[in-house]
Design a protein around this motif. Sequence first.
Motif, short mmCIF file in Angstrom:
data_model
loop_
_atom_site.label_atom_id
_atom_site.label_comp_id
_atom_site.label_asym_id
_atom_site.label_seq_id
_atom_site.Cartn_x
_atom_site.Cartn_y
_atom_site.Cartn_z
N CYS A 190 0.71 -1.13 -0.10
CA CYS A 190 0.08 -0.12 0.12
C CYS A 190 0.73 1.24 0.11
CB CYS A 190 -0.88 0.10 1.28
SG CYS A 190 -2.24 -1.16 1.00
N ILE A 191 2.00 1.43 0.85
CA ILE A 191 2.64 2.34 0.94
C ILE A 191 3.52 2.54 -0.51
CG2 ILE A 191 5.00 3.46 1.87
CD1 ILE A 191 3.93 1.95 4.42
N LEU A 192 3.88 1.24 -1.03
CA LEU A 192 4.61 1.29 -2.43
C LEU A 192 3.76 2.05 -3.37
CD1 LEU A 192 6.95 0.69 -4.24
CD2 LEU A 192 5.91 -1.57 -4.43
N THR A 193 2.38 1.70 -3.26
CA THR A 193 1.27 2.21 -4.46
C THR A 193 1.08 3.50 -4.34
OG1 THR A 193 0.13 0.00 -3.97
CG2 THR A 193 -0.91 1.68 -4.99
N ILE A 194 1.22 4.38 -2.95
CA ILE A 194 1.01 5.76 -2.80
C ILE A 194 2.31 6.34 -3.42
CG2 ILE A 194 1.14 7.53 -1.13
CD1 ILE A 194 -0.59 5.54 0.82
N VAL A 195 3.43 5.73 -3.33
CA VAL A 195 4.66 6.53 -3.92
C VAL A 195 4.48 6.32 -5.43
CG1 VAL A 195 7.06 6.12 -4.17
CG2 VAL A 195 6.16 5.81 -1.87
N LEU A 196 4.10 5.19 -5.83
CA LEU A 196 4.05 4.86 -7.36
C LEU A 196 2.90 5.91 -7.95
CD1 LEU A 196 4.60 1.12 -7.59
CD2 LEU A 196 6.28 2.93 -8.26
N LEU A 197 1.91 6.07 -7.28
CA LEU A 197 0.84 6.89 -7.83
C LEU A 197 1.24 8.37 -8.15
CD1 LEU A 197 -2.31 5.99 -5.57
CD2 LEU A 197 -1.73 5.29 -8.19
N TYR A 198 2.42 8.82 -7.36
CA TYR A 198 3.19 10.17 -7.61
C TYR A 198 3.88 10.15 -8.89
CZ TYR A 198 1.16 12.41 -3.55
OH TYR A 198 0.19 12.91 -2.70
N VAL A 199 4.51 8.95 -9.46
CA VAL A 199 5.35 8.73 -10.37
C VAL A 199 5.07 9.53 -11.73
CG1 VAL A 199 6.56 7.42 -12.16
CG2 VAL A 199 6.28 6.73 -9.46
N PRO A 200 3.61 9.58 -12.44
CA PRO A 200 3.49 10.44 -13.62
C PRO A 200 3.71 11.78 -13.27
CG PRO A 200 1.84 8.49 -13.18
CD PRO A 200 2.58 8.45 -11.95
N SER A 201 3.29 12.29 -11.87
CA SER A 201 3.29 13.92 -11.97
C SER A 201 4.54 13.95 -11.63
CB SER A 201 2.57 13.91 -10.69
OG SER A 201 1.06 13.80 -10.82
N TRP A 202 5.53 13.42 -11.04
CA TRP A 202 6.98 13.33 -10.99
C TRP A 202 7.80 13.50 -12.18
CZ3 TRP A 202 11.41 10.89 -11.96
CH2 TRP A 202 12.51 11.35 -11.35
N VAL A 203 7.36 12.74 -13.12
CA VAL A 203 7.87 12.61 -14.30
C VAL A 203 7.63 14.01 -15.27
CG1 VAL A 203 7.87 11.50 -16.81
CG2 VAL A 203 8.06 10.16 -14.87
N GLN A 204 6.46 14.27 -15.10
CA GLN A 204 5.94 15.56 -15.79
C GLN A 204 6.53 16.80 -15.18
OE1 GLN A 204 1.61 15.68 -17.32
NE2 GLN A 204 1.52 13.99 -15.67
N VAL A 205 6.83 16.99 -14.10
CA VAL A 205 7.50 18.30 -13.37
C VAL A 205 8.91 18.02 -13.57
CG1 VAL A 205 8.02 19.05 -11.32
CG2 VAL A 205 5.53 18.54 -11.71
N ARG A 206 9.45 17.06 -13.29
CA ARG A 206 11.09 16.64 -13.40
C ARG A 206 11.59 16.82 -14.66
NH1 ARG A 206 14.46 17.28 -8.82
NH2 ARG A 206 16.49 16.44 -9.60
N LEU A 207 10.87 15.81 -15.59
CA LEU A 207 11.63 15.71 -16.95
C LEU A 207 11.10 16.50 -17.91
CD1 LEU A 207 11.70 11.81 -16.81
CD2 LEU A 207 13.43 13.72 -16.12
N ARG A 208 10.05 17.36 -17.50
CA ARG A 208 9.15 18.32 -18.26
C ARG A 208 8.50 17.75 -19.57
NH1 ARG A 208 13.56 21.56 -16.53
NH2 ARG A 208 12.82 23.39 -15.27
N ILE A 209 8.05 16.44 -19.41
CA ILE A 209 7.26 15.60 -20.31
C ILE A 209 5.73 15.60 -19.95
CG2 ILE A 209 6.84 13.24 -21.14
CD1 ILE A 209 9.87 12.72 -20.47
N GLU A 210 5.04 16.08 -21.01
CA GLU A 210 3.65 16.35 -20.81
C GLU A 210 2.94 14.93 -21.12
OE1 GLU A 210 0.27 17.72 -18.99
OE2 GLU A 210 2.41 18.85 -19.22
N LEU A 211 2.24 14.17 -20.31
CA LEU A 211 1.64 13.05 -20.69
C LEU A 211 -0.01 13.32 -20.91
CD1 LEU A 211 2.75 10.78 -17.72
CD2 LEU A 211 3.55 10.75 -19.94
#
Length: 197
Positions: free
Chosen positions: A59-80
């Motif tokens: 469950c904790i891992l899932t909470i972290v993974l749910l933030y990954v798409p937003s992290w990718v968009q902010v950190r790498l400046r890739i718009e999904l």
Amino acid sequence: MKKTRKERGWLKKTFKRAMDKELREHKSSFIVFYILRALVIVSLVRQIILDNYEGAFFCILTIVLLYVPSWVQVRLRIELPPPLEITILCFIFAAEILGEVNAFYVNVPNWDTMLHTTTGFLCAATGFALIDILNRNSRIKFQLSPIYVALAAFCFSMTIGILWEFFEFGADRLLGYNMQKFRMPGQDGLVDTMCDL
């Protein structure tokens, strides 16, 4: 040059604000994210009450993974695109909470096959997006053909799938996990497939 504690704190706050802004930017992704996060938190509380600490870890891992798409968009400046982001969020929930915590991999026929199929499409979409970003770059002076982009996306998807199967096989063999779900009747995993060759 090392950053001071104050600078690091400022960077963290700025990054968190950017993540929150990214989540709110797309209403549909925002709604799905918060619904799934609420369901994961309920599942986390349930796992702790049941003394299932492995389930709580998922469950904790899932909470972290749910933030990954937003992290990718902010950190790498890739718009999904929102549909891709929603599919990724639902896939994470289906794999971790439904699959692992609620044992859908064992109890629901073809759950693993369905998720592997979804992963193939997600990896192909990711490969396509990466090639598309390269194709749109103003510093690059050539245009890639649609056939090449489709082939590259397919190859990217297949490579990720094969690497994942190697990871599952290695975790099962070296660490004693059961990622390939050997106990499922009729699906003995990569070991039997490799032995048949």
